[in-house]
Every structure is written in C-alpha cells, then in structure tokens.
Scaffold this active site. Structure first.
Site, mmCIF file in Angstrom:
data_model
loop_
_atom_site.group_PDB
_atom_site.id
_atom_site.type_symbol
_atom_site.label_atom_id
_atom_site.label_comp_id
_atom_site.label_asym_id
_atom_site.label_seq_id
_atom_site.Cartn_x
_atom_site.Cartn_y
_atom_site.Cartn_z
ATOM 1 N N ASP A 13 0.815 -1.222 0.000
ATOM 2 C CA ASP A 13 0.000 0.000 0.000
ATOM 3 C C ASP A 13 0.843 1.265 0.000
ATOM 4 O O ASP A 13 0.474 2.283 0.594
ATOM 5 C CB ASP A 13 -0.969 0.000 1.201
ATOM 6 C CG ASP A 13 -1.735 -1.303 1.297
ATOM 7 O OD1 ASP A 13 -2.270 -1.716 0.256
ATOM 8 O OD2 ASP A 13 -1.769 -1.913 2.374
ATOM 9 N N LYS A 16 2.366 2.280 -5.194
ATOM 10 C CA LYS A 16 3.136 1.853 -6.377
ATOM 11 C C LYS A 16 2.389 2.162 -7.665
ATOM 12 O O LYS A 16 2.999 2.481 -8.680
ATOM 13 C CB LYS A 16 3.388 0.330 -6.322
ATOM 14 C CG LYS A 16 4.197 -0.116 -5.139
ATOM 15 C CD LYS A 16 4.290 -1.613 -5.057
ATOM 16 C CE LYS A 16 3.063 -2.320 -4.567
ATOM 17 N NZ LYS A 16 2.675 -2.113 -3.187
ATOM 18 N N GLY A 40 -4.434 -4.917 -3.777
ATOM 19 C CA GLY A 40 -5.547 -4.125 -4.283
ATOM 20 C C GLY A 40 -5.201 -2.663 -4.290
ATOM 21 O O GLY A 40 -4.559 -2.176 -3.373
ATOM 22 N N HIS A 41 -5.574 -1.981 -5.352
ATOM 23 C CA HIS A 41 -5.461 -0.528 -5.314
ATOM 24 C C HIS A 41 -6.537 0.104 -6.179
ATOM 25 O O HIS A 41 -7.067 -0.514 -7.095
ATOM 26 C CB HIS A 41 -4.052 -0.039 -5.658
ATOM 27 C CG HIS A 41 -3.615 -0.381 -7.039
ATOM 28 N ND1 HIS A 41 -3.030 -1.572 -7.347
ATOM 29 C CD2 HIS A 41 -3.666 0.323 -8.181
ATOM 30 C CE1 HIS A 41 -2.747 -1.589 -8.639
ATOM 31 N NE2 HIS A 41 -3.123 -0.457 -9.174
ATOM 32 N N GLN A 223 2.204 -5.953 -3.058
ATOM 33 C CA GLN A 223 2.648 -6.007 -1.657
ATOM 34 C C GLN A 223 3.956 -5.219 -1.460
ATOM 35 O O GLN A 223 4.228 -4.321 -2.243
ATOM 36 C CB GLN A 223 2.817 -7.462 -1.183
ATOM 37 C CG GLN A 223 1.499 -8.190 -0.948
ATOM 38 C CD GLN A 223 0.986 -8.957 -2.132
ATOM 39 O OE1 GLN A 223 1.742 -9.519 -2.888
ATOM 40 N NE2 GLN A 223 -0.318 -8.981 -2.296
HETATM 41 P P1 IMP Z 1 -1.987 -13.198 2.479
HETATM 42 O O1 IMP Z 1 -1.075 -12.634 1.455
HETATM 43 O O2 IMP Z 1 -3.449 -13.025 2.160
HETATM 44 O O3 IMP Z 1 -1.650 -14.623 2.844
HETATM 45 O O4 IMP Z 1 -1.772 -12.348 3.847
HETATM 46 C C1 IMP Z 1 -0.531 -12.362 4.543
HETATM 47 C C2 IMP Z 1 -0.220 -10.980 5.087
HETATM 48 O O5 IMP Z 1 0.083 -10.104 4.015
HETATM 49 C C3 IMP Z 1 -1.368 -10.323 5.867
HETATM 50 O O6 IMP Z 1 -0.838 -9.564 6.916
HETATM 51 C C4 IMP Z 1 -1.994 -9.411 4.812
HETATM 52 O O7 IMP Z 1 -2.689 -8.334 5.420
HETATM 53 C C5 IMP Z 1 -0.754 -8.949 4.081
HETATM 54 N N1 IMP Z 1 -1.029 -8.518 2.700
HETATM 55 C C6 IMP Z 1 -1.251 -9.298 1.627
HETATM 56 N N2 IMP Z 1 -1.433 -8.547 0.525
HETATM 57 C C7 IMP Z 1 -1.323 -7.263 0.904
HETATM 58 C C8 IMP Z 1 -1.372 -6.013 0.200
HETATM 59 O O8 IMP Z 1 -1.556 -5.944 -1.019
HETATM 60 N N3 IMP Z 1 -1.194 -4.888 0.951
HETATM 61 C C9 IMP Z 1 -0.953 -4.932 2.292
HETATM 62 N N4 IMP Z 1 -0.879 -6.072 2.980
HETATM 63 C C10 IMP Z 1 -1.057 -7.236 2.299
#
Ligand code: IMP
Length: 427
Positions: A13, A16, A40-41, A223
C-alpha cells in the site's frame, strides 16, 4: 529500452500504482509478477474509478500490453469480474495476457485459508483469506493447477480429481468441514477457462520480443518487501517474493535486462493484518493520520496501522533490492503534524541495533530511536517542483534519502497525476 521494476518497500500500500502510472506512458508492456488478489489498489482515471487486484495498471493505456506473469496466483473468477468491470468502463482488454504457467487459486484454497486462520486462533496471521497462501503452498508442493491446464479440460479433470481427493481428506479429517464437489469445481473452472482462453499463452516470448526491440517493460510489484516470504517479518508475511528477485522469477526475465529498480516508500509506513511494526505511531496521532489519509485496506477494508518512517527497515530493504531511485508518496499527509519522527536505529536489550533482525522475538523487543524534526504545517499538495516544498519538508525527504541510502527521485503530494514532483530523472 530496458526493464524497470517498481517495488513496494514497506508492508504494501505504498502507492506503487501511481509510479507505474507515471512510467507507463513510456513503456510498451506492464508485467505483474507476484501475489494474487490479496493485493488491491484504486485507480481513478478518465474511464472512471476501478479497484484492481490482479489486472496490471497498464490496462488503461491503449498501446500497452499487460501481462499477468507466471509468479502470480490467479483466481480466475475474481479476474473475470475485474475484467468485466474494466470492460464496462470502455477499456479494451484485448491486450491482456496471462502466463500459462501461472498457478490458479482454487475454491479449496479459499476454504483452507479461512480454516487455517481459524485454527491458528490467537496466532492467526491476519491473511486476506483470498486463498493466496494455500495456492503458493500447492505450487511448491507440486500440487498446483496452472492457467494453461484450463485449455485441456480432460487433463484438467484428471489432475483436479487427484488433487481434490487429497484436499478433501484434509478438509474432512483435520478440519471436520464438508468436502468439495469435483463436478462443481470442474464445471465452474471450465467455464472460466473458456472465457479466459484468448488471454492465456506463453508470455515470456512476448516479453523477450519487446525487450529485443528496445522497448520498455515495466515490472509491477504487489505487496511490499517487508512482506517477502524470505526477508519480511516472517511468519507475518505473504507467501511470495515482492522484491526485485521475485520480479525475475515471477515474470520470467533475466536480471541482465533490469536497469532501474524503483523503491516506493510511503512517507509514513502502514501495515494491515497482524505482525510487528516497531515504529507504530502512538495514540491519537495515529488515528489522526489514519483518518486524514483514509488508511483502510483496499481488499479487506481493515484499518491500517500507521507508523513513523523506519530508517532501519528502509536501509535493509534498499540494500536487498539495490534500489536505483526512490519514490516517496503521500508526503502531503504529514502536512498536519507539528512534529515528525524518523527512526534511525533500534534499542534492543540495552544495545543499539542498526540492522533489521531476522528473529521475530528480537524485533518485537526493539524500541525505535527517533530523531524528531519539526513539521511544516502548511499544504504541500500544490507543490509541483522541489523548490515549492517548505524547507522542513525538503529536510524530511533528505532524511529519508540519507537513512535509505538511495536518492529520492520522485515525491508525490496527492493522488492526481500532476501532484508529482520529479526531483531527478527516474530512468
Ligand atoms: P496473504 O497474502 O493473504 O496470505 O496475507 C498475509 C499478510 O500479508 C497479511 O498480513 C496481509 O494483510 C498482508 N497482505 C497481503 N497482501 C497485501 C497487500 O496488497 N497490501 C498490504 N498487505 C497485504
């Protein structure tokens, strides 16, 4: 022209999308290389407002090819919904391609993501529950189903039937949950496959051809580096590599072609989900920043924790990725703060620590050592040149640059394209 990677340098977040958008005008291809629809954005442009999770931001440029690379895990139903939204906005989706090697997120991955999180109880990881982690587990376990498999329904059914047998055994014996139907999944995914078939192909040759013509390929990260499965705050990480190394394996590109690596830092880091954040802002100031900046997850709507700039983490991430330049986003959010802190080192068990520790228990004991600098208490959102910024804001950016050990080339002072200060050439 070479390939340029845009890498999130914190916990995701960072903004990017804005940097990719800025560079896309000069590129020929945008490739997403990791993660899934956990990312997501929001994109606001002449076509409307869109929430993108899987589709590269390049889709809005008519002359660009957009690629979902082999390193992404693709939920085909979610992708089709997203594409439909974009198409209804009047955008041509004909030049979007999905690597036939990209693993798919299957319905049992969503189910298992939720069941695993619940079984962890207080130790839950705070995943987005989109099935992304379990999909990467299956990829490594060689139990994945890939986008290309959808193009051969008979072979797909055979493979799905083998895999589902194992998954159902786990779902019923370990989690005492109802098993899943082979026919239902097969029918649903065959229908998705038919719709996605024109987009699924070998994507590496497309990229190689673009590079050989001297045209620019943008590698779009999802991410952030502190969520990297190797180098992030393990185990509170995602399951892929959002760093520049992940760009090579997740897009299928040799490091030889990557000539620019742009690290995107938000002026204050945020974190959604569980896991340590040493520089968390205390008390009401954090609420103020969150509300002022509307820091809520684009995928899950969860409130994001907000922190002061962490120079220890920034130096670590910058060195691991070898950033050639930095973009600092959302500087304007800090306009309202009378004092701003920046973490120079950690204090841990009586010692000064300047390296980001691997051990979670050490990180959890780290207390930030801050330098406090005066805020500028004036709006920066109209600044368009470096000299338009108040000198305290310049000093803050210079401090970021010093702790990260890399020049800040871009400063963003608002969501609009023109709210961008180009301090030095990005490429
Ligand atoms: P997962 O990727 O859904 O398995 O989540 C693992 C961790 O990564 C969690 O703390 C999520 O909140 C974080 N996370 C996954 N994708 C994003 C993103 O695009 N932005 C911020 N945090 C993310």
């Amino acid at each position: 022209m070479p390939a340029i990677a845009v890498i999130g340098a914190q916990w995701g977040d960072e903004g990017k999308g804005k940097v990719v958008d800025y560079l896309a005008a000069r590129a020929k291809m945008v490739v997403r290389f990791s993660g899934g629809n956990n990312a997501g954005h929001t994109v606001i442009n002449q076509y409307g407002e869109f929430r993108l999770h899987l589709v590269p931001s390049g889709i809005f440029y008519p002359n660009l090819t957009s690629i979902i690379g082999n390193g992404v895990v693709v939920d085909p139903g979610a992708l089709l919904d997203e594409l439909e939204g974009v198409r209804q906005g009047g955008v041509d989706i004909g030049s979007l391609y999905i690597s036939d090697r990209a693993n798919l997120v299957m319905p049992y991955h969503w189910l298992l993501d939720g069941l695993e999180e619940e079984s962890r109880g207080k130790g839950s990881l705070g995943t987005t529950r989109k099935g992304v982690g379990p999909a990467y587990v299956d990829k490594a376990a060689r139990l994945g189903i890939r986008a290309g498999d959808l193009l051969d329904p008979a072979a797909f059914r055979q493979r799905l039937s083998l895999i589902l047998e194992q998954k159902n055994a786990i779902i019923s014996a370990v989690y005492h949950s109802p098993t899943m139907s082979l026919d239902e999944i097969y029918d649903e995914y065959c229908a998705h496959g038919e719709k996605l078939a024109p987009h699924i192909r070998h994507t590496e040759p497309l990229m190689a051809e673009t590079l050989s013509k001297g045209e620019m390929v943008l590698l779009e990260g999802a991410q952030g580096a502190l969520l990297d499965v190797d180098f992030g705050t393990y185990p509170y990480v995602t399951s892929s590599s959002p760093m520049v190394g992940g760009a090579c394996t997740g897009a299928g590109i040799s490091p030889r072609y990557i000539s620019g690596i742009i690290g995107v830092f938000k002026a204050y880091p945020t974190r959604v989900g569980v896991g340590p954040m040493p520089t968390l802002i205390e008390g009401e100031t954090q609420d103020m920043v969150r509300e002022h900046a509307h820091e809520y997850g684009a995928t899950t709507g969860r409130p994001r924790r907000c922190g002061w700039f962490d120079g220890v983490a920034a130096a670590y991430v910058s060195q691991l990725n070898g950033f050639s330049a930095i973009a600092v986003t959302r500087l304007d959010v800090l306009d309202v703060l009378p004092n701003i802190k920046i973490c120079r080192a950690y204090q841990c068990n009586g010692e000064r620590l300047e390296h980001f520790p691997a051990s979670l228990s050490v990180l959890e004991q780290c207390q930030p050592i801050y330098e406090e600098i005066p805020g500028w208490l004036t709006s920066t959102s109209e600044a368009r040149h470096w000299d338009d910024l108040p000198h305290q804001a310049q000093a803050y950016v210079q401090c970021v640059e010093e702790v990260a050990g890399c020049p800040v080339a871009v400063v963003s002072v608002g969501p609009r394209r023109e709210q961008t200060i180009l301090r030095s050439p990005l490429l």
